[in-house]
Motif scaffolding. Structure first.
Motif, PDB file in Angstrom:
ATOM      1  N   ASP A 194      43.922  37.395  34.866  1.00 44.05           N
ATOM      2  CA  ASP A 194      44.782  37.869  33.785  1.00 44.05           C
ATOM      3  C   ASP A 194      44.042  37.956  32.455  1.00 44.05           C
ATOM      4  N   ARG A 195      42.721  38.160  32.503  1.00 48.42           N
ATOM      5  CA  ARG A 195      41.933  38.111  31.278  1.00 48.42           C
ATOM      6  C   ARG A 195      41.266  39.453  30.988  1.00 48.42           C
ATOM      7  N   GLU A 196      41.703  40.091  29.920  1.00 47.24           N
ATOM      8  CA  GLU A 196      41.010  41.293  29.468  1.00 47.24           C
ATOM      9  C   GLU A 196      39.614  40.941  28.956  1.00 47.24           C
ATOM     10  N   ASP A 197      39.478  39.715  28.426  1.00 48.77           N
ATOM     11  CA  ASP A 197      38.180  39.257  27.931  1.00 48.77           C
ATOM     12  C   ASP A 197      37.412  38.544  29.045  1.00 48.77           C
ATOM     13  N   TYR A 198      37.236  39.245  30.152  1.00 47.15           N
ATOM     14  CA  TYR A 198      36.554  38.657  31.310  1.00 47.15           C
ATOM     15  C   TYR A 198      35.153  38.177  30.948  1.00 47.15           C
ATOM     16  N   ALA A 199      34.497  38.848  30.029  1.00 46.98           N
ATOM     17  CA  ALA A 199      33.153  38.433  29.619  1.00 46.98           C
ATOM     18  C   ALA A 199      33.160  37.011  29.072  1.00 46.98           C
ATOM     19  N   ALA A 200      34.237  36.635  28.389  1.00 45.35           N
ATOM     20  CA  ALA A 200      34.334  35.274  27.858  1.00 45.35           C
ATOM     21  C   ALA A 200      34.437  34.261  28.993  1.00 45.35           C
ATOM     22  N   CYS A 201      35.175  34.615  30.048  1.00 44.42           N
ATOM     23  CA  CYS A 201      35.242  33.752  31.235  1.00 44.42           C
ATOM     24  C   CYS A 201      33.850  33.570  31.826  1.00 44.42           C
ATOM     25  N   VAL A 223      42.562  51.326  40.427  1.00 41.47           N
ATOM     26  CA  VAL A 223      43.727  50.563  40.862  1.00 41.47           C
ATOM     27  C   VAL A 223      44.307  51.189  42.126  1.00 41.47           C
ATOM     28  N   TYR A 224      44.542  50.350  43.127  1.00 41.34           N
ATOM     29  CA  TYR A 224      45.211  50.789  44.347  1.00 41.34           C
ATOM     30  C   TYR A 224      46.521  50.020  44.500  1.00 41.34           C
ATOM     31  N   PRO A 225      47.552  50.642  45.095  1.00 44.56           N
ATOM     32  CA  PRO A 225      48.846  49.958  45.252  1.00 44.56           C
ATOM     33  C   PRO A 225      48.751  48.790  46.225  1.00 44.56           C
ATOM     34  N   ASP A 226      49.765  47.951  46.181  1.00 43.41           N
ATOM     35  CA  ASP A 226      49.870  46.804  47.087  1.00 43.41           C
ATOM     36  C   ASP A 226      48.710  45.828  46.919  1.00 43.41           C
ATOM     37  N   ASP A 227      48.233  45.707  45.700  1.00 46.55           N
ATOM     38  CA  ASP A 227      47.152  44.772  45.390  1.00 46.55           C
ATOM     39  C   ASP A 227      47.516  44.105  44.068  1.00 46.55           C
ATOM     40  N   VAL A 228      47.911  42.853  44.125  1.00 46.58           N
ATOM     41  CA  VAL A 228      48.462  42.189  42.939  1.00 46.58           C
ATOM     42  C   VAL A 228      47.426  41.974  41.840  1.00 46.58           C
ATOM     43  N   ILE A 229      46.147  42.018  42.173  1.00 44.82           N
ATOM     44  CA  ILE A 229      45.123  41.837  41.135  1.00 44.82           C
ATOM     45  C   ILE A 229      44.361  43.137  40.871  1.00 44.82           C
ATOM     46  N   ALA A 230      44.958  44.264  41.232  1.00 42.70           N
ATOM     47  CA  ALA A 230      44.255  45.545  41.170  1.00 42.70           C
ATOM     48  C   ALA A 230      43.752  45.876  39.771  1.00 42.70           C
ATOM     49  N   ARG A 231      44.576  45.670  38.754  1.00 46.12           N
ATOM     50  CA  ARG A 231      44.159  46.025  37.394  1.00 46.12           C
ATOM     51  C   ARG A 231      43.019  45.137  36.907  1.00 46.12           C
ATOM     52  N   GLN A 232      43.074  43.870  37.274  1.00 46.24           N
ATOM     53  CA  GLN A 232      42.001  42.972  36.848  1.00 46.24           C
ATOM     54  C   GLN A 232      40.692  43.289  37.564  1.00 46.24           C
ATOM     55  N   ARG A 233      40.786  43.829  38.754  1.00 49.95           N
ATOM     56  CA  ARG A 233      39.568  44.234  39.464  1.00 49.95           C
ATOM     57  C   ARG A 233      38.788  45.268  38.642  1.00 49.95           C
ATOM     58  N   VAL A 234      39.504  46.192  38.029  1.00 52.44           N
ATOM     59  CA  VAL A 234      38.843  47.223  37.223  1.00 52.44           C
ATOM     60  C   VAL A 234      38.211  46.603  35.979  1.00 52.44           C
ATOM     61  N   PHE A 239      32.944  45.130  33.424  1.00 56.78           N
ATOM     62  CA  PHE A 239      32.013  44.137  32.890  1.00 56.78           C
ATOM     63  C   PHE A 239      30.699  44.152  33.669  1.00 56.78           C
ATOM     64  N   PHE A 240      30.782  44.100  34.987  1.00 60.30           N
ATOM     65  CA  PHE A 240      29.559  44.033  35.789  1.00 60.30           C
ATOM     66  C   PHE A 240      28.726  45.309  35.684  1.00 60.30           C
ATOM     67  N   ARG A 241      29.375  46.409  35.378  1.00 57.68           N
ATOM     68  CA  ARG A 241      28.655  47.682  35.241  1.00 57.68           C
ATOM     69  C   ARG A 241      28.064  47.853  33.840  1.00 57.68           C
ATOM     70  N   SER A 242      28.486  47.009  32.904  1.00 63.58           N
ATOM     71  CA  SER A 242      28.039  47.138  31.520  1.00 63.58           C
ATOM     72  C   SER A 242      26.678  46.475  31.307  1.00 63.58           C
TER      73      SER A 242
END
Length: 263
Positions: A194-201, A223-234, A239-242
């Motif tokens: 649930d963290r938009e600031d994933y880099a801080a994590c 984002v794919y449906p039926d995936d409760v963490i789909a938005r956070q995956r993106v 971050f990892f691509r940056s």
């Protein structure tokens, strides 16, 4: 530089996850990938795509007891945890299921896994971890397969990291040591998705670094449906691509490494 491993989970679950993982592998941003070997995509195309990256990362089995991939009804995580705590797991059935998933992994990837972990960490639960250790020792004698443990890299971390530790992580780590099976030295990557600031994590996790530490992640390109963490995956994928990610590793004097080469 201190070697650590970064492992992306859930490969073969959906095309967005697979695309994200394959892209990050191509750019050298991961050192391990954990795979659903019984997902429909594994047999149809995902395993073949991953074979193109052999040698770049450790490739392992994401042992699954809760994800049905929209095809079959599976018990939820809470039900599996409760059954395990009440000593209600059927050992013979668990062994057959683990063997089935290992067979599917080897059929798709062409060789045994470099490691085994569990979707939602089911591999560490009471009644499950014993089967995992038994199957590894019998099926792969002399082969250096490692197993993920979830003992937090920083003992002061509270919340979910401690829950995982006491929900079998600590006992699994002890069992691995007794059995002579290799494992990571400290675990990170646990948060509420649930963290938009994933880099801080990520920066906080790196503050607890030790050689052989494993950081879990869950990137995807869309984002794919039926995936409760789909938005956070993106969020994680971005971050990892940056450039911020490799810069953060360099500033902390860290380098990505295959855990199989450092434990």
């Amino acid at each position: 530089m201190t070697p650590i491993a970064v492992c992306s989970d859930d490969y073969a679950q959906n095309p967005g996850i697979d695309a994200g993982i394959l892209d990050l592998l191509a750019f050298g941003r991961l050192s391990a990938v954990s795979c659903f070997s019984t997902a429909p995509a594994w047999k149809s195309n995902a395993a073949a795509a991953l074979r193109e990256h052999k040698g770049q990362a450790d490739i392992g089995l994401h042992f699954n007891l809760t994800e049905g991939f929209g095809r079959e009804k599976m018990p939820g995580l809470h039900a599996v945890i409760l059954r395990s705590l009440l000593k209600g797991m059927n050992a013979d059935r668990l062994q057959r299921e683990l063997e089935r998933q290992l067979d599917a992994f080897e059929a798709g990837y062409g060789q045994p896994p470099d490691f085994i972990d569990g979707h939602q960490h089911v591999h560490q639960l009471p009644g499950v971890r014993q089967i995992v250790l038994q199957v590894i020792k019998r099926r792969y004698p002399g082969r250096p397969i490692w197993v993920r443990n979830t003992v937090p890299a920083n003992p002061a971390w509270r919340g979910k990291p401690q829950i995982l530790k006491y929900l079998g992580g600590q006992e699994l780590a002890a069992g691995l040591k007794i059995s002579g099976i290799k494992s990571n030295h400290g675990f990170a990557g646990v948060y509420g998705f649930d963290r938009e600031d994933y880099a801080a994590c990520f920066k906080e996790w790196l503050a607890a670094v030790q050689p052989g530490m494993l950081i879990m992640c869950h990137p995807a390109t869309e984002v794919y449906p039926d995936d409760v963490i789909a938005r956070q995956r993106v969020v994680e994928y971005n971050f990892f691509r940056s450039q911020e990610y490799p810069d953060m590793l360099a500033a902390a004097q860290l380098k990505l490494a295959r855990l199989s080469s450092i434990v």
